[in-house]
Design a protein around this motif. Structure first.
Motif, PDB file in Angstrom:
ATOM      1  N   LYS A  81       0.810  -1.222   0.000  1.00 43.21           N
ATOM      2  CA  LYS A  81       0.000   0.000   0.000  1.00 43.21           C
ATOM      3  C   LYS A  81       0.847   1.277   0.000  1.00 43.21           C
ATOM      4  CE  LYS A  81      -3.638  -2.345   2.609  1.00 43.21           C
ATOM      5  NZ  LYS A  81      -4.344  -2.427   3.917  1.00 43.21           N
ATOM      6  N   ALA A  82       2.135   1.158   0.278  1.00 42.57           N
ATOM      7  CA  ALA A  82       3.003   2.342   0.356  1.00 42.57           C
ATOM      8  C   ALA A  82       3.574   2.688  -1.007  1.00 42.57           C
ATOM      9  CB  ALA A  82       4.128   2.093   1.352  1.00 42.57           C
ATOM     10  N   LYS A  83       3.799   3.971  -1.237  1.00 40.63           N
ATOM     11  CA  LYS A  83       4.297   4.425  -2.537  1.00 40.63           C
ATOM     12  C   LYS A  83       5.790   4.719  -2.528  1.00 40.63           C
ATOM     13  CE  LYS A  83      -0.135   6.375  -4.041  1.00 40.63           C
ATOM     14  NZ  LYS A  83      -0.386   5.216  -4.918  1.00 40.63           N
ATOM     15  N   THR A  84       6.325   5.223  -1.411  1.00 41.31           N
ATOM     16  CA  THR A  84       7.749   5.562  -1.357  1.00 41.31           C
ATOM     17  C   THR A  84       8.502   4.536  -0.521  1.00 41.31           C
ATOM     18  OG1 THR A  84       7.531   6.928   0.644  1.00 41.31           O
ATOM     19  CG2 THR A  84       7.191   8.008  -1.494  1.00 41.31           C
ATOM     20  N   GLY A  85       9.825   4.507  -0.700  1.00 42.96           N
ATOM     21  CA  GLY A  85      10.644   3.555   0.036  1.00 42.96           C
ATOM     22  C   GLY A  85      10.549   3.724   1.539  1.00 42.96           C
ATOM     23  N   ILE A  86      10.634   4.957   2.004  1.00 42.56           N
ATOM     24  CA  ILE A  86      10.600   5.179   3.446  1.00 42.56           C
ATOM     25  C   ILE A  86       9.239   4.829   4.028  1.00 42.56           C
ATOM     26  CG2 ILE A  86       9.915   7.631   3.421  1.00 42.56           C
ATOM     27  CD1 ILE A  86      12.105   7.968   5.680  1.00 42.56           C
ATOM     28  N   THR A 123      13.894   9.335  -0.737  1.00 38.92           N
ATOM     29  CA  THR A 123      13.279   9.500   0.590  1.00 38.92           C
ATOM     30  C   THR A 123      14.167   8.968   1.714  1.00 38.92           C
ATOM     31  OG1 THR A 123      12.070   7.401   0.332  1.00 38.92           O
ATOM     32  CG2 THR A 123      10.923   9.441  -0.303  1.00 38.92           C
ATOM     33  N   ILE A 124      15.195   8.180   1.364  1.00 42.90           N
ATOM     34  CA  ILE A 124      16.136   7.637   2.347  1.00 42.90           C
ATOM     35  C   ILE A 124      17.543   8.063   1.967  1.00 42.90           C
ATOM     36  CG2 ILE A 124      17.157   5.508   3.268  1.00 42.90           C
ATOM     37  CD1 ILE A 124      14.452   4.169   3.058  1.00 42.90           C
ATOM     38  N   ARG A 125      18.342   8.367   2.970  1.00 44.01           N
ATOM     39  CA  ARG A 125      19.707   8.840   2.737  1.00 44.01           C
ATOM     40  C   ARG A 125      20.507   7.854   1.890  1.00 44.01           C
ATOM     41  NH1 ARG A 125      21.028   8.765   8.544  1.00 44.01           N
ATOM     42  NH2 ARG A 125      22.995   7.975   7.716  1.00 44.01           N
ATOM     43  N   PRO A 126      21.313   8.338   0.960  1.00 46.54           N
ATOM     44  CA  PRO A 126      22.074   7.448   0.076  1.00 46.54           C
ATOM     45  C   PRO A 126      23.187   6.689   0.783  1.00 46.54           C
ATOM     46  CG  PRO A 126      22.667   9.744  -0.321  1.00 46.54           C
ATOM     47  CD  PRO A 126      21.469   9.765   0.582  1.00 46.54           C
ATOM     48  N   ASP A 127      23.589   7.137   1.980  1.00 49.44           N
ATOM     49  CA  ASP A 127      24.675   6.457   2.696  1.00 49.44           C
ATOM     50  C   ASP A 127      24.165   5.320   3.590  1.00 49.44           C
ATOM     51  OD1 ASP A 127      23.450   8.440   4.312  1.00 49.44           O
ATOM     52  OD2 ASP A 127      25.142   8.387   5.706  1.00 49.44           O
ATOM     53  N   VAL A 128      22.864   5.076   3.598  1.00 44.64           N
ATOM     54  CA  VAL A 128      22.303   3.978   4.391  1.00 44.64           C
ATOM     55  C   VAL A 128      22.512   2.668   3.654  1.00 44.64           C
ATOM     56  CG1 VAL A 128      20.191   2.973   5.338  1.00 44.64           C
ATOM     57  CG2 VAL A 128      20.569   5.440   5.504  1.00 44.64           C
ATOM     58  N   ASN A 129      23.095   1.691   4.334  1.00 46.13           N
ATOM     59  CA  ASN A 129      23.306   0.374   3.744  1.00 46.13           C
ATOM     60  C   ASN A 129      22.041  -0.460   3.947  1.00 46.13           C
ATOM     61  OD1 ASN A 129      24.044  -2.633   4.036  1.00 46.13           O
ATOM     62  ND2 ASN A 129      25.879  -1.781   3.079  1.00 46.13           N
ATOM     63  N   PRO A 130      21.393  -0.906   2.873  1.00 42.22           N
ATOM     64  CA  PRO A 130      20.117  -1.636   3.009  1.00 42.22           C
ATOM     65  C   PRO A 130      20.191  -2.867   3.907  1.00 42.22           C
ATOM     66  CG  PRO A 130      20.440  -0.958   0.743  1.00 42.22           C
ATOM     67  CD  PRO A 130      21.723  -0.665   1.454  1.00 42.22           C
ATOM     68  N   ALA A 131      21.238  -3.684   3.749  1.00 36.61           N
ATOM     69  CA  ALA A 131      21.359  -4.891   4.565  1.00 36.61           C
ATOM     70  C   ALA A 131      21.582  -4.540   6.031  1.00 36.61           C
ATOM     71  CB  ALA A 131      22.502  -5.766   4.054  1.00 36.61           C
ATOM     72  N   GLU A 132      22.429  -3.564   6.275  1.00 35.67           N
ATOM     73  CA  GLU A 132      22.707  -3.135   7.647  1.00 35.67           C
ATOM     74  C   GLU A 132      21.437  -2.583   8.298  1.00 35.67           C
ATOM     75  OE1 GLU A 132      26.561  -1.030   9.639  1.00 35.67           O
ATOM     76  OE2 GLU A 132      25.565   0.095   8.036  1.00 35.67           O
TER      77      GLU A 132
END
Length: 234
Positions: free
Chosen positions: A82-87, A175-184
């Protein structure tokens, strides 16, 4: 309906009856306080009959854990969709997890026990599995070969992928900072969700003194996490 079809239906119904009886006992008692004799009495079948459907108590327990895991994953899939953006997908994922904690507390309890050191849960490589099977006495099958266990691990992996993909999508849509590691981020958020399903009583009392109930605490934590990972320049 053929005789074969009728027999298959009766067999499936008996299996479901066994699962229902086991679920009632596992959700109301500690694992070690449930025996195969207890389950047999509850379902009004002989213990020998139960062993035709499930190898041992551990297998039955895994089957009940799987049922709860399937509910959790279904709730997460529906929420994230139901959500549209990543965050927003990250937030929907976490709120679905919270709703499961709230509405299916007994499943959470047995899932936490499932993840304890009580069981051997790690996947084995084929070679390791063969070596392990040689070392088991009396032909006992390793829990690592359980089909229920494999499905639980598969659903756990699906949740991890959904969270990683949501974070990655958030990085892509800004919508999410580019330095955030997805797995972490996925590991951290999973750890937070798990710990929030079992808040110590003294911590709950501390929050209550501040006028903060569990629902408000969950929303406050969600807001904090959102600000931790959100991009300030979308």
């Amino acid at each position: 309906m053929s005789i074969q079809d009728r027999r298959e239906r009766e067999k499936e119904q008996r299996r479901n009856d066994i699962l229902k009886a086991a679920e009632k006992l596992f959700l109301s008692r500690e694992y070690d306080n449930v025996s195969m004799n207890d389950i047999a009495r509850e379902v009004e079948l002989s213990k020998a009959t139960i062993y035709l459907y499930f190898e041992n108590k551990e297998e039955l327990f895994f089957a009940i854990v799987l049922q709860g895991t399937e509910i959790l994953n279904s709730m997460i899939r529906n929420a994230v969709k139901k959500a549209k953006t990543g965050i927003d997908k990250v937030s929907k994922f976490r709120m679905a997890y919270h709703e499961f904690n709230r509405d299916y507390a007994d499943y959470i309890r047995i899932y936490n026990y499932f993840q304890s050191r009580r069981f051997e849960l790690a996947y084995n490589t084929p070679d390791t599995s063969r070596e392990r099977s040689k070392s088991l006495s009396g032909g006992e099958k390793s829990s690592g070969t359980s089909e229920y266990l494999k499905k639980i691990h598969g659903l756990r992996g699906e949740r991890f992928s959904i969270m990683c993909n949501s974070v990655q999508e958030g990085i892509g849509d800004g919508t999410i900072r580019p330095d955030v590691n997805p797995a972490e981020a996925a590991v951290l958020l999973s750890s937070i969700s798990k710990s929030m399903s079992d808040i110590p009583p003294d911590h709950e009392k501390l929050l209550e003194k501040q006028g903060i109930d569990r629902e408000k605490f969950v929303l406050d934590v969600e807001d904090l996490i959102r600000h931790m990972i959100m991009s300030y320049h979308p």
